[in-house]
Structure formats: structure tokens, C-alpha cells
Write an enzyme that holds these catalytic residues in place. Structure first.
Site, mmCIF file in Angstrom:
data_model
loop_
_atom_site.group_PDB
_atom_site.id
_atom_site.type_symbol
_atom_site.label_atom_id
_atom_site.label_comp_id
_atom_site.label_asym_id
_atom_site.label_seq_id
_atom_site.Cartn_x
_atom_site.Cartn_y
_atom_site.Cartn_z
ATOM 1 N N LYS A 184 0.795 -1.228 0.539
ATOM 2 C CA LYS A 184 0.488 -0.342 0.011
ATOM 3 C C LYS A 184 0.818 1.468 0.260
ATOM 4 C CE LYS A 184 -3.577 -2.402 -0.224
ATOM 5 N NZ LYS A 184 -4.382 -3.044 0.781
HETATM 6 C C1 LIG Z 1 -5.930 -4.269 1.170
HETATM 7 C C2 LIG Z 1 -6.963 -4.104 1.019
HETATM 8 C C3 LIG Z 1 -8.156 -4.349 1.926
HETATM 9 C C4 LIG Z 1 -6.987 -5.315 3.343
HETATM 10 O O1 LIG Z 1 -6.326 -4.566 3.794
HETATM 11 P P1 LIG Z 1 -4.834 -5.761 4.665
HETATM 12 O O2 LIG Z 1 -4.245 -4.075 5.658
HETATM 13 O O3 LIG Z 1 -4.483 -6.668 4.226
HETATM 14 O O4 LIG Z 1 -6.257 -5.971 6.184
HETATM 15 C C5 LIG Z 1 -8.953 -4.096 1.997
HETATM 16 N N1 LIG Z 1 -9.375 -3.810 1.517
HETATM 17 C C6 LIG Z 1 -8.928 -3.139 -0.323
HETATM 18 C C7 LIG Z 1 -9.977 -2.498 -1.280
HETATM 19 C C8 LIG Z 1 -7.787 -3.511 -0.576
HETATM 20 O O5 LIG Z 1 -7.468 -2.785 -1.579
#
Ligand SMILES: *Cc1c(COP(=O)(O)O)cnc(C)c1O
Length: 382
Positions: A184
Site C-alpha cells: 500500500k
Molecule cells: C488491501 C485491501 C484491504 C485489506 O487490507 P489489509 O490491511 O491487508 O487487511 C481491504 N480493502 C482493500 C480495497 C484493499 O486493497
């Protein structure tokens, strides 16, 4: 051709993060503590929210947000299908029913008109995803929510820097959830945050995130000596640690710089990928700000015989990592069965799902890396 494999979503980690993690390891306290709190304070200032609670994933943030919004058995929650699995999984964890809505082709975001069509007297909440870092139509969605008394939970996993008409997304609905997963825009390896302007929500989430123990239970080993705690709810183990926060503090300090680097790469992709059988991301509305999390191209199947999966394979052969965000969630095995979905149920989502491919976009990319990505794509369609 490129010699080493370009990993998709490889994060930029600076010496500051490394030094902070080492200092935390040597500090005698590596659990939830002062650095987690510092990260919460700085994060809430950045997004201009009144409260922030750090947790160990966006999935945890979404789960606690639904609980806090009162979602439970018998309720329905409307979610987009072009999203990561956990956006919908958490609804199931609450004992509620997932109701998938279609998206708009141009923005890839949940379509307010389709949300409207799917509201029943059981609908309790909408989860809005700001896909790839582009704000959803919050004006329309908030109006619908108000009209039908629905909670709005923003899945801002792609969208730390995103703005809708000058306001940071994540702070417009009742609760906003962020992801700091390794790919991210801001990374803590694993991690997440809930923000809200509702003090009671924030307090409950803090308690639920640490076993339901009374507030500030993490302080019980501090210099003031042992403190008893109460257990006020059957909570979860969702807290962030100071090791994770050590990364987050410095990632956040660099967030605008990293955004600018991605913005420059984005522009270069826009310029250099013109004229190929690809549909490139649409420009954002005036007054909005894109987080530039994912650069997704749509293979224009009217103009080329190369399928999306062939495109991914050809990129791999050229040593370039790719991603797919996302294949429609309503057609994945579990949801297809549980909700009796079939092809054609969400036409725009499926149209995107068959064509979409994400190419590398990280502040870590060098000019040569970006060149390699562009050359590889041009080579495929030459
Ligand atoms: C990555 C992601 C999540 C989950 O995030 P985590 O921190 O891995 O639990 C939820 N929603 C979207 C749209 C994502 O891309």
C-alpha cells in the site's frame, strides 16, 4: 530485456524506518505503546480526523467499524464487487448479508444508482471503496445514506492521500479504514487505522481492538506500576505494535514526497502509453485528489487479440511484476455459491474484471524501472 525481476508493489523503506525499528527493539517495549500513540496522533492530523485508532490490518479496521455501526445478524450491507475479499468477508464475520453493487466503468467505483436499487428495509450500511486511490462519488452516496439512515464505512485502503472536493476521504462517512499492508501507499508490513469524528465510536473500537479490556490497558506494565484492568466486552486481538508504528511514523513523514514521485510516474505512463490498445485511467474531477495507488490499464479487447491473462504472462516473461485489482468478488467460489451469483449479474464490474491489469507504481521505482515497464508494454503490442 530487464535482468532482475521487478517486484510489483515493493515499498520504499528509508534509513529512518530502520533506525526507528532498531531503537524500538532496544527500548524494552515492543508492544502497543507510545509509538503507536504517536502514529495515531500524526495520522489523524494528516487526514484531519478527530480520532484515530491503530490496528493490525485494514480488515480488522473494517470488522470493528461494522460492529461499531451496529451491523449484525439479519442486516444487509452493500459493498462493491470490484474490491479485495476482506471488504465483504468482514460483513460475513458480523453475521450479516453481503449485497454486491455494480460499479461505474470510468471510475471503477461503486455506482450510487445501483446502490439505490439494492436498498431494502434490512440494509444497514454501505462500504465504499475508493478504488485505486480515486474518490468514490461521496456526495451522492452520503445523500443516499442520509435518506435511508444507513451507516457509511469508507474502505480507504488505497486512499490515504485521496481527497473528495478538498476533504480527505475516510473522514466523510461515519468511519474510515486504512491499510498499511506491504504493497500500500504507506506501509507498516501489516497494519491499519480506523478514523472517525465520533468519540464514542473511537472509544469502543479502542476497547474492542484489545480483548475488550478497559481503556489504556497497554499501560499496565508502565513506570507507574501494575494496573488492574476490566473486561467490558468480548473483544478481539487487533492492536498495532510499536514495531509497526516505527515504520508508520516515518512513512507518514514522507507521504507527500512519495505521492509526488508516484504522480510523476503516473504522468509518464499517461504520456507514453497513449496510442496502444489500452484504456488508461480517466482524469479525476476538478477539486479531487487521486492517491495514485494503482495504475490500472484495461486491455482494449475491441482493438487487440491479446487477452488480459496473456498480457500478464508477457509482462512476467519481460521480468515485470503485475497485479490484478480485481477479479469480481461476487464470482469467486464462496460468494458465487453463498449468494447464488452468476456471470452477468454485475455487468460493469465483470467488464472491468476481464480487462484490468495493474503495472508497477511505487515511489521506490527508478527512472530505469519505469522505462523498463513502458518498453515491455510497447513490446507486447508491437
Ligand atoms: C488491501 C485491501 C484491504 C485489506 O487490507 P489489509 O490491511 O491487508 O487487511 C481491504 N480493502 C482493500 C480495497 C484493499 O486493497
Amino acid at each position: 530485456m530487464r535482468k532482475d525481476f521487478l517486484i510489483f508493489g515493493s515499498p520504499l523503506i528509508g534509513q529512518e524506518e530502520i533506525d526507528e525499528v532498531v531503537a524500538t527493539l532496544k527500548s524494552g517495549w515492543i508492544g502497543t505503546g507510545p509509538k503507536t500513540h504517536r502514529f495515531e496522533e500524526e495520522f489523524k492530523q494528516y487526514v484531519r480526523a478527530q480520532h484515530a485508532v491503530a490496528v493490525n490490518s485494514c480488515t480488522a479496521a473494517l470488522h470493528l467499524s461494522l460492529i461499531t455501526a451496529g451491523v449484525g445478524p439479519g442486516d444487509e450491507v452493500i459493498v462493491p464487487s470490484i474490491t479485495f475479499a476482506s471488504t465483504a468477508n468482514v460483513v460475513v464475520h458480523c453475521g450479516a448479508k453481503v449485497v454486491f453493487a455494480d460499479c461505474e466503468r470510468a471510475t471503477q467505483n461503486i455506482d450510487p444508482e445501483d446502490v439505490r436499487r439494492r436498498i431494502t428495509d434490512k440494509t444497514k450500511a454501505i462500504i465504499v471503496v475508493h478504488m485505486a486511490g480515486r474518490s468514490a462519488n461521496m456526495g451522492e452516496l452520503m445523500a443516499i445514506a442520509k435518506e435511508h439512515h444507513l451507516a457509511v464505512i469508507e474502505d480507504a485502503a488505497h486512499a490515504v492521500e485521496t481527497e473528495y472536493k478538498g476533504r480527505k476521504v475516510g473522514t466523510i462517512g461515519d468511519l474510515g479504514c486504512y491499510s498499511f499492508y506491504t504493497t500500500k501507499n504507506l506501509v507498516t508490513a501489516e497494519g491499519g487505522m480506523v478514523v472517525t469524528n465520533n468519540e464514542a465510536y473511537a472509544e469502543r473500537i479502542r476497547i474492542l481492538s484489545l480483548h475488550g479490556m478497559s481503556a489504556d490497558a497497554w499501560k499496565r506494565y508502565g513506570s507507574e506500576g501494575y494496573k488492574h484492568y476490566d473486561v467490558v466486552e468480548a473483544g478481539y486481538k487487533y492492536n498495532m505494535t510499536d514495531i509497526q508504528a516505527s515504520l508508520g511514523i516515518h512513512q507518514l513523514a514522507r507521504i507527500e514526497k512519495s505521492w509526488q514521485r508516484r504522480a510523476a510516474i503516473w504522468q509518464q505512463y499517461n504520456d507514453e502509453l497513449q496510442g496502444l490498445p489500452l484504456i488508461l485511467p480517466a482524469p479525476v474531477e476538478k477539486g479531487d485528489r487521486h492517491a495514485y495507488h494503482l495504475y490500472t490499464v484495461l486491455i482494449d479487447t475491441d482493438k487487440t487479440n491479446v487477452t488480459r491473462d496473456e498480457f500478464l504472462n508477457e509482462m512476467t516473461k519481460r521480468n515485470i511484476g503485475t497485479g490484478v485489482h480485481f477479479r469480481p468478488l461476487h464470482l469467486r467460489q464462496y460468494y458465487r455459491r453463498a449468494l447464488e451469483h452468476k456471470e452477468g449479474d454485475l455487468p460493469n464490474t465483470e467488464w472491468i474484471g476481464a480487462r484490468t491489469a495493474s503495472i508497477p507504481l511505487s515511489a521506490k521505482l527508478t527512472d530505469d524501472d519505469v522505462r523498463d515497464v513502458i518498453d515491455a508494454i510497447k513490446g507486447i503490442f508491437a
